[in-house]
Design an enzyme around this catalytic site. Structure first.
Site, mmCIF file in Angstrom:
data_model
loop_
_atom_site.group_PDB
_atom_site.id
_atom_site.type_symbol
_atom_site.label_atom_id
_atom_site.label_comp_id
_atom_site.label_asym_id
_atom_site.label_seq_id
_atom_site.Cartn_x
_atom_site.Cartn_y
_atom_site.Cartn_z
ATOM 1 C CG LEU A 1 0.330 3.079 -4.414
ATOM 2 C CD1 LEU A 1 -0.988 3.044 -3.658
ATOM 3 C CD2 LEU A 1 0.091 2.960 -5.906
ATOM 4 C CG ASP A 2 3.428 6.146 -0.044
ATOM 5 O OD1 ASP A 2 2.270 6.045 -0.493
ATOM 6 O OD2 ASP A 2 3.756 5.751 1.080
ATOM 7 C CG HIS B 1 -0.175 0.006 2.531
ATOM 8 N ND1 HIS B 1 0.680 -0.999 2.902
ATOM 9 C CD2 HIS B 1 -0.163 0.904 3.542
ATOM 10 C CE1 HIS B 1 1.169 -0.730 4.091
ATOM 11 N NE2 HIS B 1 0.688 0.410 4.510
ATOM 12 C CB CYS B 2 3.709 2.341 1.546
ATOM 13 S SG CYS B 2 2.633 2.692 2.943
ATOM 14 C CB ILE B 3 7.181 0.667 -1.617
ATOM 15 C CG1 ILE B 3 7.559 0.590 -0.137
ATOM 16 C CG2 ILE B 3 8.437 0.911 -2.442
ATOM 17 C CD1 ILE B 3 8.461 -0.564 0.198
#
Length: 432
Positions: A274-275, A270-272
């Site tokens: 996209l962020d 959920h992070c790498i």
């Protein structure tokens, strides 16, 4: 401010958390376990029903833990946002996906803030935890909460504190993972710090919401760029006919100045994935091109295609084409020992193999059902009978429960993208 500080210190502050997913539910559990009365606000009625029944849908939260807190009255769930007017603290933990154009989609944040604005009252502390680009709290949230005449620092308090949830991590949880906070005003920073200090061992205040927002993006951009680098090194080592895993392991023996990262089939979670694009998008609005981020994104996004090409070459050397080959994919979660398939590169690998005409099945003990596009899949059992029927087994997630030697014993060909077969020499193994 003084009244709210007292409520926090005495654990009498009522806490509302918008979004009861991988971030929001564990956070609600933590506050409730420490004695606060917590309401989880959620638009999905099935999640509200599950929480109220004490049934967890998050792997890191057990039914027993949830049930005890619900029965004690410390934790409840609701879709009735009118109840936010009775909250002393409201924390936003909603998704922040990317659009297909790689632009930030902050519609969930905006929707949550609009609900808060409807029921905002004096003395409340509002905290955003959802990952976003620097400036979101000040430029998007603040004007919405002040449009009815309220003033931040006087009538309400506003802060940003990036979530640092790592699903499946047995070592680091909410309590022992340091928490960063930054407020619109100094009062907002101090209140957010006081709140999180009740459940977290160490809280680090920073000078502004923008700094706190940037902290989260730096953390994950650091990982994305370094994974992109090592994925490119893997491509280099193939051209140079070297074992990339041997090179990394040897480099990792250096006790300073080097941190090992490992190649794989692509980025997931959920992070790498996209962020970093949030940061890149923001900088484009300022006429700055984030070259490292864009290049790392290109390399990482290419890895599923590279893995499928390796599979095709390995089958070709055994006088088979990908078309009509029976291929078993081991693991579809984005990392080991969890059931989270968000942005998992394994889904791209399966889709690419299907497009090439392969007969693809998968096994994942943590993901029993899977939908990719319009196709539905169900995890198959992992046994000698299934393995012997496959022309190729592809390891995309190295779950600790996989019996690698057993898999090799009954397989014709294994393509390993996670170094699950470390230390095993076999002519049947093709490594990334």
């Amino acid at each position: 401010m003084f009244r709210l500080q007292q409520l926090i210190q005495t654990k009498k502050a009522r806490i509302g958390i918008i979004g009861q997913g991988y971030v929001g539910l564990p956070l609600a559990i933590e506050f409730a376990a420490y004695g606060f009365r917590v309401t989880g606000f959620e638009i999905d009625p099935s999640k509200v029903k599950s929480i109220q029944a004490g049934k967890s849908y998050i792997q890191d939260v057990t039914d027993q833990t949830l049930s005890v807190l619900v029965k004690s009255g410390k934790l409840s769930a609701s879709s009735d946002f009118k109840r936010m007017s009775s909250m002393d603290v409201v924390i936003i933990c909603v998704p922040t996906p990317l659009r297909k154009s790689k632009d930030p989609d902050i519609s969930y944040i905006v929707a949550a803030v609009d609900q808060i604005d409807r029921y905002l009252r004096k003395g409340q502390l509002i905290i955003l935890e959802s990952t976003t680009y620097p400036g979101t709290t000040r430029e998007i949230i603040l004007p919405r909460l002040e449009r009815r005449g309220f003033k931040a620092g006087r009538d309400f308090f506003l802060a940003f504190s990036p979530e640092r949830v790592d699903p499946g991590n047995k070592k680091y949880g909410i309590k022992n993972t340091p928490k960063v906070v930054g407020g619109i005003t100094p009062q907002g920073t101090r209140l957010a710090q006081a709140l999180y200090e009740t459940i977290v061992d160490q809280v680090i205040p920073v000078s502004s919401t923008e700094a706190a927002e940037m902290v989260k993006l730096l953390e994950n951009t650091f990982r994305a760029v370094n994974i992109g680098l090592v994925n490119e090194v893997a491509l280099m080592c193939e051209r140079l006919k070297m074992d990339v895993w041997e090179v990394i392991d040897a480099a990792a023996t250096k006790p300073f100045g080097f941190m090992p990262f490992y190649p794989g089939p692509g980025l997931g979670g959920h992070c790498i994935p996209l962020d970093p694009h949030y940061l890149s998008w923001k900088l484009k609005t300022l006429n700055f091109y984030a070259r490292f981020i864009e290049l790392a994104g290109e390399i990482n996004a290419h890895m599923p295609e590279y893995l499928v090409a390796k599979i095709g070459n390995a089958l070709n050397q055994r006088s088979r084409s990908v078309k009509q080959s029976k291929i078993l994919v081991l693991g579809v979660a984005y990392k080991k020992d969890i059931g989270d398939v968000r942005e998992s590169p394994a889904l791209d690998v399966i889709e690419l193999l299907k497009e090439k005409g392969a007969d693809v099945i998968y096994h994942d003990p943590f993901v029993q059902n899977l939908k990719i596009g319009n196709q539905h899949f169900r995890s198959v059992p992992l046994n000698p009978g299934v393995l012997k029927k496959q022309h190729c087994v592809v390891i995309t997630t190295n779950h600790s429960c996989f019996q690698i030697k057993e898999i090799l014993l009954h397989s014709k060909l294994v393509v390993d993208s996670r170094n699950a077969t470390r230390g095993i020499q076999s002519p049947k193994i093709v490594k990334l």
